[in-house]
Design a protein around this motif. Structure first.
Motif, PDB file in Angstrom:
ATOM      1  N   GLY A   9       0.763  -1.035  -0.011  1.00 51.32           N
ATOM      2  CA  GLY A   9       0.008   0.003  -0.075  1.00 51.32           C
ATOM      3  C   GLY A   9       0.649   1.225  -0.101  1.00 51.32           C
ATOM      4  N   THR A  11       2.338   3.357   2.257  1.00 50.09           N
ATOM      5  CA  THR A  11       3.634   3.148   3.233  1.00 50.09           C
ATOM      6  C   THR A  11       4.518   2.256   2.527  1.00 50.09           C
ATOM      7  N   ALA A  12       4.369   1.128   2.466  1.00 47.93           N
ATOM      8  CA  ALA A  12       5.153  -0.037   1.668  1.00 47.93           C
ATOM      9  C   ALA A  12       5.827   0.451   0.409  1.00 47.93           C
ATOM     10  N   ARG A  32      -0.644  -9.940  -0.042  1.00 46.78           N
ATOM     11  CA  ARG A  32      -1.833 -11.075   0.131  1.00 46.78           C
ATOM     12  C   ARG A  32      -2.176 -11.074  -1.586  1.00 46.78           C
ATOM     13  N   ASP A  33      -2.213 -10.037  -2.256  1.00 47.09           N
ATOM     14  CA  ASP A  33      -2.621 -10.041  -3.645  1.00 47.09           C
ATOM     15  C   ASP A  33      -1.134 -10.013  -4.442  1.00 47.09           C
ATOM     16  N   HIS A  36      -0.581  -6.969  -6.837  1.00 45.31           N
ATOM     17  CA  HIS A  36       0.037  -5.752  -6.159  1.00 45.31           C
ATOM     18  C   HIS A  36       1.748  -6.053  -5.629  1.00 45.31           C
ATOM     19  N   SER A  67      -2.073  -2.570   6.968  1.00 46.30           N
ATOM     20  CA  SER A  67      -3.168  -2.002   7.788  1.00 46.30           C
ATOM     21  C   SER A  67      -2.918  -2.598   9.398  1.00 46.30           C
ATOM     22  N   ASP A  68      -3.002  -1.301  10.223  1.00 47.37           N
ATOM     23  CA  ASP A  68      -2.894  -1.599  11.459  1.00 47.37           C
ATOM     24  C   ASP A  68      -3.620  -2.912  11.993  1.00 47.37           C
ATOM     25  N   ILE A  71      -1.794  -6.442  11.162  1.00 49.08           N
ATOM     26  CA  ILE A  71      -0.627  -6.369  11.739  1.00 49.08           C
ATOM     27  C   ILE A  71      -0.541  -7.799  12.683  1.00 49.08           C
ATOM     28  N   THR A  88       5.340  -0.490  10.843  1.00 44.56           N
ATOM     29  CA  THR A  88       5.380   0.895  10.634  1.00 44.56           C
ATOM     30  C   THR A  88       4.140   1.609  11.204  1.00 44.56           C
ATOM     31  N   GLY A  90       1.979   3.955  13.968  1.00 42.08           N
ATOM     32  CA  GLY A  90       2.281   4.806  15.066  1.00 42.08           C
ATOM     33  C   GLY A  90       1.410   4.356  16.316  1.00 42.08           C
ATOM     34  N   TYR A 108       8.499   4.092  12.579  1.00 40.00           N
ATOM     35  CA  TYR A 108       7.350   4.694  12.197  1.00 40.00           C
ATOM     36  C   TYR A 108       7.546   6.017  11.407  1.00 40.00           C
ATOM     37  N   LEU A 113       1.826   9.566   3.955  1.00 33.85           N
ATOM     38  CA  LEU A 113       2.336   8.929   2.539  1.00 33.85           C
ATOM     39  C   LEU A 113       1.440   8.537   1.632  1.00 33.85           C
TER      40      LEU A 113
HETATM   41  N1  LIG Z   1       0.048   6.248   4.768  1.00 36.57           N
HETATM   42  C1  LIG Z   1       0.534   7.000   6.004  1.00 36.57           C
HETATM   43  O1  LIG Z   1       0.614   8.143   5.825  1.00 36.57           O
HETATM   44  C2  LIG Z   1       1.361   6.094   7.132  1.00 36.57           C
HETATM   45  C3  LIG Z   1       1.891   6.961   7.741  1.00 36.57           C
HETATM   46  C4  LIG Z   1       2.836   6.276   8.845  1.00 36.57           C
HETATM   47  C5  LIG Z   1       2.751   4.967   9.187  1.00 36.57           C
HETATM   48  N2  LIG Z   1       1.614   4.103   8.225  1.00 36.57           N
HETATM   49  C6  LIG Z   1       1.392   2.736   8.869  1.00 36.57           C
HETATM   50  O2  LIG Z   1       1.865   2.047   7.712  1.00 36.57           O
HETATM   51  C7  LIG Z   1       0.835   0.958   7.735  1.00 36.57           C
HETATM   52  C8  LIG Z   1       0.402   0.776   6.383  1.00 36.57           C
HETATM   53  O3  LIG Z   1      -0.601   1.865   6.282  1.00 36.57           O
HETATM   54  P1  LIG Z   1      -0.803   2.126   4.677  1.00 36.57           P
HETATM   55  O4  LIG Z   1      -0.926   3.762   4.679  1.00 36.57           O
HETATM   56  O5  LIG Z   1       0.316   1.859   3.645  1.00 36.57           O
HETATM   57  O6  LIG Z   1      -2.194   1.348   4.565  1.00 36.57           O
HETATM   58  P2  LIG Z   1      -2.669   1.275   2.968  1.00 36.57           P
HETATM   59  O7  LIG Z   1      -2.140   2.131   1.919  1.00 36.57           O
HETATM   60  O8  LIG Z   1      -4.023   1.130   3.229  1.00 36.57           O
HETATM   61  O9  LIG Z   1      -2.167  -0.286   2.506  1.00 36.57           O
HETATM   62  C9  LIG Z   1      -2.412  -1.308   3.523  1.00 36.57           C
HETATM   63  C10 LIG Z   1      -1.646  -2.495   3.162  1.00 36.57           C
HETATM   64  O10 LIG Z   1      -2.258  -3.631   4.077  1.00 36.57           O
HETATM   65  C11 LIG Z   1      -2.612  -4.828   3.433  1.00 36.57           C
HETATM   66  N3  LIG Z   1      -3.506  -5.441   4.040  1.00 36.57           N
HETATM   67  C12 LIG Z   1      -4.750  -4.969   4.273  1.00 36.57           C
HETATM   68  N4  LIG Z   1      -5.484  -5.969   5.185  1.00 36.57           N
HETATM   69  C13 LIG Z   1      -4.701  -7.194   5.192  1.00 36.57           C
HETATM   70  C14 LIG Z   1      -4.728  -8.277   5.768  1.00 36.57           C
HETATM   71  N5  LIG Z   1      -5.814  -8.801   6.569  1.00 36.57           N
HETATM   72  N6  LIG Z   1      -3.930  -9.120   5.175  1.00 36.57           N
HETATM   73  C15 LIG Z   1      -2.653  -8.887   4.745  1.00 36.57           C
HETATM   74  N7  LIG Z   1      -2.586  -7.509   4.264  1.00 36.57           N
HETATM   75  C16 LIG Z   1      -3.545  -6.581   4.532  1.00 36.57           C
HETATM   76  C17 LIG Z   1      -2.919  -4.244   1.862  1.00 36.57           C
HETATM   77  O11 LIG Z   1      -3.030  -4.990   0.873  1.00 36.57           O
HETATM   78  P3  LIG Z   1      -3.992  -5.166  -0.489  1.00 36.57           P
HETATM   79  O12 LIG Z   1      -2.970  -4.240  -1.048  1.00 36.57           O
HETATM   80  O13 LIG Z   1      -4.218  -6.437  -0.833  1.00 36.57           O
HETATM   81  O14 LIG Z   1      -5.182  -4.434  -0.303  1.00 36.57           O
HETATM   82  C18 LIG Z   1      -2.198  -2.996   1.601  1.00 36.57           C
HETATM   83  O15 LIG Z   1      -1.039  -3.717   1.062  1.00 36.57           O
HETATM   84  C19 LIG Z   1      -0.002   1.299   8.878  1.00 36.57           C
HETATM   85  O16 LIG Z   1       0.458   0.587   9.967  1.00 36.57           O
HETATM   86  C20 LIG Z   1      -0.211   2.661   8.970  1.00 36.57           C
HETATM   87  O17 LIG Z   1      -0.400   2.828  10.483  1.00 36.57           O
HETATM   88  C21 LIG Z   1       0.806   4.857   7.340  1.00 36.57           C
END
Ligand SMILES: NC(=O)c1ccc[n+]([C@@H]2O[C@H](COP(=O)([O-])OP(=O)(O)OC[C@H]3O[C@@H](n4cnc5c(N)ncnc54)[C@H](OP(=O)(O)O)[C@@H]3O)[C@@H](O)[C@H]2O)c1
Length: 255
Positions: A9, A11-12, A32-33, A36, A67-68, A71, A88, A90, A108, A113
């Motif tokens: 997603g 962050t990754a 998981r996809d 992706h 997603s949180d 994890i 990663t 917060g 974190y 992002l």
């Molecule tokens: N975005 C930010 O600004 C930000 C900043 C700091 C920290 N974070 C942290 O970074 C982490 C990821 O957030 P994100 O913003 O990257 O979220 P995101 O864009 O919504 O991506 C979520 C990722 O989690 C995967 N996922 C969701 N449910 C799952 C499950 N049950 N099993 C396996 N994989 C699953 C999704 O896979 P699919 O692609 O298959 O849906 C996707 O790869 C979180 O812990 C968040 O708190 C985010």
């Protein structure tokens, strides 16, 4: 370092690009996809996988960026022995990883992002490890990605996450509501962009309270009344306006 990323997603994606650009090797991207995983892997010269059984055993660092809520479920599937694993998030405890490996922590990124970012913004990192050595190692790794890195335990990280929500998510929500207000009245919201940038950049010059301007700060109740008349048809925005004006008044009454 050789890194495996779990997640594809926002962050990754940003972390994979930063890690790759800093000269580390991203060996694999797990999602998981499969599609992706492959899409992100292709951008950083890695291999995309969707089975945990196919995880490389050769990485120095496994970064869980899902997603949180996902994890704990993913951590429960990982048996990495002594390999270093981090998440990663917060607001998720470091200890959620304690059964995945003997060495674990958190990286974190204190930034908003998004996958589509073409220019990577400065990203401060808060890092933590289950031992001092692991924390130091993660601190050094994060320093290879950013010049702003601090150690922070679960409690400090949660507090900073809350602070990030306040300054980023809440202000953006006010922008969204104001944009609607403007659109409904055929006002050009874009005219406000220089003001938004100016006020945010002013924080480099001093603390936020000293930079406050506006009718509530000046005690200009006449103008506030006129604004509230304009908002009579929008109860939600009117309540927010009143609440925030009262908060500003209260702060300067105290000073
Ligand atoms: N975005 C930010 O600004 C930000 C900043 C700091 C920290 N974070 C942290 O970074 C982490 C990821 O957030 P994100 O913003 O990257 O979220 P995101 O864009 O919504 O991506 C979520 C990722 O989690 C995967 N996922 C969701 N449910 C799952 C499950 N049950 N099993 C396996 N994989 C699953 C999704 O896979 P699919 O692609 O298959 O849906 C996707 O790869 C979180 O812990 C968040 O708190 C985010």
């Amino acid at each position: 370092m050789n890194v495996v990323l779990l997640g594809s997603g926002n962050t990754a994606t940003v972390l994979a690009k930063m890690i790759h650009a800093a000269g580390h090797a991203v060996l694999q991207v797990w999602s998981r996809d499969q599609l992706h995983a492959e899409e992100l892997a292709a951008q950083v010269n890695a291999i995309g996988i969707n089975s945990i059984n196919d995880l490389s055993k050769d990485a120095d660092l496994y970064i869980i960026a899902v997603s949180d809520t996902a994890i704990p479920e993913l951590a429960a599937k990982l048996q990495l022995e002594r390999k270093l694993v981090v998440h990663t998030a917060g607001s998720v405890s470091r200890e959620v990883l304690k059964n995945s490996s003997a060495n674990y922590g958190v990286i974190y990124p204190l930034q908003s992002l998004r996958k589509g970012m073409t220019i990577l913004p400065p990203v401060p990192f808060l890092v933590d490890g289950n031992t001092d050595d692991i924390a130091a190692l993660l601190h050094d790794f994060a320093l290879s990605l950013s010049d702003k890195v601090q150690l922070a335990n679960d409690e400090t990280r949660l507090q900073m996450h809350l602070a990030a929500v306040m300054v980023s998510n809440f202000t953006n929500h006010l922008y969204a509501l104001t944009e609607d207000f403007c659109n409904e009245r055929k006002l050009d919201f874009q005219l406000l962009h220089p003001l938004i940038i100016e006020v945010a950049c002013r924080l480099d010059q001093g603390n936020a309270a000293d930079m406050q301007t506006g009718p509530a700060r000046r005690g200009d109740e006449e103008t506030i009344k006129k604004h509230l008349v304009l908002l009579e048809i929008d109860e939600h925005l009117r309540d927010l306006y009143q609440e925030l004006s009262e908060s500003i008044r209260k702060l300067y009454r105290k000073k």
